[in-house]
Design an enzyme around this catalytic site. Structure first.
Site, PDB file in Angstrom:
ATOM      1  N   GLY A 109      55.055 -23.428  -4.445  1.00  0.00           N
ATOM      2  CA  GLY A 109      56.488 -23.168  -4.604  1.00  0.00           C
ATOM      3  C   GLY A 109      57.379 -24.067  -3.772  1.00  0.00           C
ATOM      4  N   HIS A 154      45.776 -14.231  -3.906  1.00  0.00           N
ATOM      5  CA  HIS A 154      46.828 -15.261  -3.880  1.00  0.00           C
ATOM      6  C   HIS A 154      47.438 -15.300  -2.472  1.00  0.00           C
ATOM      7  CE1 HIS A 154      50.601 -17.330  -4.701  1.00  0.00           C
ATOM      8  NE2 HIS A 154      50.038 -17.782  -5.814  1.00  0.00           N
ATOM      9  N   GLU A 194      50.341 -15.441  -1.462  1.00  0.00           N
ATOM     10  CA  GLU A 194      51.501 -14.550  -1.270  1.00  0.00           C
ATOM     11  C   GLU A 194      51.036 -13.118  -1.019  1.00  0.00           C
ATOM     12  OE1 GLU A 194      53.587 -15.699  -4.828  1.00  0.00           O
ATOM     13  OE2 GLU A 194      53.955 -17.674  -3.960  1.00  0.00           O
ATOM     14  N   ASN A 205      50.998 -18.422 -13.450  1.00  0.00           N
ATOM     15  CA  ASN A 205      51.243 -17.254 -12.598  1.00  0.00           C
ATOM     16  C   ASN A 205      52.749 -17.019 -12.610  1.00  0.00           C
ATOM     17  OD1 ASN A 205      51.480 -15.332 -10.621  1.00  0.00           O
ATOM     18  ND2 ASN A 205      50.952 -16.679  -8.913  1.00  0.00           N
ATOM     19  N   LYS A 211      54.325 -14.709 -11.317  1.00  0.00           N
ATOM     20  CA  LYS A 211      54.764 -14.002 -10.108  1.00  0.00           C
ATOM     21  C   LYS A 211      55.676 -12.832 -10.510  1.00  0.00           C
ATOM     22  CE  LYS A 211      54.284 -18.309  -7.648  1.00  0.00           C
ATOM     23  NZ  LYS A 211      54.320 -18.949  -6.353  1.00  0.00           N
ATOM     24  N   GLU A 249      44.388 -23.504  -3.515  1.00  0.00           N
ATOM     25  CA  GLU A 249      45.845 -23.555  -3.465  1.00  0.00           C
ATOM     26  C   GLU A 249      46.312 -23.759  -2.021  1.00  0.00           C
ATOM     27  OE1 GLU A 249      47.807 -21.624  -7.018  1.00  0.00           O
ATOM     28  OE2 GLU A 249      47.502 -20.029  -5.583  1.00  0.00           O
ATOM     29  N   SER A 274      52.479 -26.421  -6.826  1.00  0.00           N
ATOM     30  CA  SER A 274      53.497 -27.303  -7.423  1.00  0.00           C
ATOM     31  C   SER A 274      52.921 -28.245  -8.470  1.00  0.00           C
ATOM     32  CB  SER A 274      54.254 -28.063  -6.330  1.00  0.00           C
ATOM     33  OG  SER A 274      54.902 -27.151  -5.456  1.00  0.00           O
TER      34      SER A 274
HETATM   35  C1  PEP Z   1      51.050 -20.251  -7.606  1.00  0.00           C
HETATM   36  O1  PEP Z   1      51.839 -19.320  -7.741  1.00  0.00           O
HETATM   37  O2  PEP Z   1      49.840 -20.018  -7.551  1.00  0.00           O
HETATM   38  C2  PEP Z   1      51.569 -21.605  -7.529  1.00  0.00           C
HETATM   39  C3  PEP Z   1      50.721 -22.587  -7.408  1.00  0.00           C
HETATM   40  O3  PEP Z   1      52.924 -21.740  -7.583  1.00  0.00           O
HETATM   41  P1  PEP Z   1      53.716 -23.118  -7.801  1.00  0.00           P
HETATM   42  O4  PEP Z   1      53.088 -23.814  -8.975  1.00  0.00           O
HETATM   43  O5  PEP Z   1      55.114 -22.719  -8.087  1.00  0.00           O
HETATM   44  O6  PEP Z   1      53.572 -23.930  -6.552  1.00  0.00           O
END
Ligand code: PEP
Length: 257
Positions: A178, A100, A102, A13, A15, A172, A218
């Site tokens: 992040g 997601h 976000e 992703n 982003k 998630e 992460s």
């Molecule tokens: C994500 O954007 O879905 C995500 C898991 O980000 P990160 O790996 O940076 O935590």
């Protein structure tokens, strides 16, 4: 992972990162570092809308799929700034991330809009990656299981067992996205397994066993192997580490072992 029952998927992703002009170099480096894509592991990059044409072109001759990070639940019309299922599939988009955290946090997406977006996606050939997960406060309150089960049930409301063959779920935990804080493989497994139990209740065991459930939060080149070794973690949704071809390639290679 359980390759006999379901597909492993490693989805990046990006982003709101990267430029169209950077995609070709990213692809060249990634493909150099992944010696062979096996049929049980799908690698995908989910990119900003405007980068989709460049990514579709760059990855066209590779085994890497290309996805969007969002879509409209509406078919067409007066929805300024939105992008429809038809517009995505018209250019060849293969995957789309839905709900997601976000999007939920900054753009007001709800379990109900996630359900509408999923239904819209399933009118097409795109593969939806539906995100669920708890906040730190919810985890600390001890409601993770109930909360995630509710998110899954609402997201899948009205979706048939037949349609579930094309749905991917990403667990998630919001506190892990992040932040560099990863769920332990054991904690992630507990929730992914609980999600599979919810699917078995909603549908049946065979349907539940066939759904790929990804972990996101992460995940990186250092911790991917341990997370992917869990029986109900069928891949990853990867933000930060997917921006670096070397790290993303290491994760794909870990899934391909
Ligand atoms: C994500 O954007 O879905 C995500 C898991 O980000 P990160 O790996 O940076 O935590």
């Amino acid at each position: 992972m359980n390759r006999e029952l379901r597909k492993t998927i490693i989805a990046g992703n990006w982003k709101m990162n990267m430029l169209s002009s950077e995609v070709q170099a990213y692809k060249d480096e990634l493909v150099k570092l992944v010696p062979g894509f096996k049929t049980w592991c799908d690698a995908v990059v989910c990119v900003p809308f405007v980068i989709l044409p460049a990514a579709l072109q760059a990855f066209d001759s590779t085994d890497v799929g290309v996805g969007a990070q969002n879509l409209s639940q509406f078919e067409s019309g007066a929805y300024t700034g939105e992008v429809s299922v038809a517009q995505l599939t018209d250019i060849g988009t293969e995957y789309v991330i839905i709900g997601h955290s976000e999007r939920r946090e900054y753009y007001g997406e709800t379990d109900e809009s996630v359900n509408e977006k999923l239904k819209a996606t399933l009118t097409s050939s795109m593969c939806p990656i539906v995100c669920v997960g708890e906040t730190l406060q919810q985890r600390e309150t001890g409601v993770t299981g109930d909360l995630v089960a509710m998110q899954v049930k609402i997201a899948l409301n009205g979706i048939s067992a037949e349609q579930m063959k094309n749905v991917v779920i990403a667990y998630e935990p919001v506190w892990a996205i992040g932040t560099g804080m990863t769920a332990t493989p054991e904690d992630a497994q507990v929730v992914c397994s609980a999600i599979r139990n919810v699917l078995a209740d909603l549908y049946d065991k065979k349907t539940a066993d066939a759904v790929s459930i990804l972990y996101g939060g992460s995940m990186n080149d250092k911790n991917a192997q341990e997370l992917l070794a869990q029986p109900d973690i069928d891949g990853g949704l990867i933000g930060g580490a997917s921006l670096k071809p070397a790290a993303f390639a290491t994760i794909i290679n870990a899934a391909n072992q």
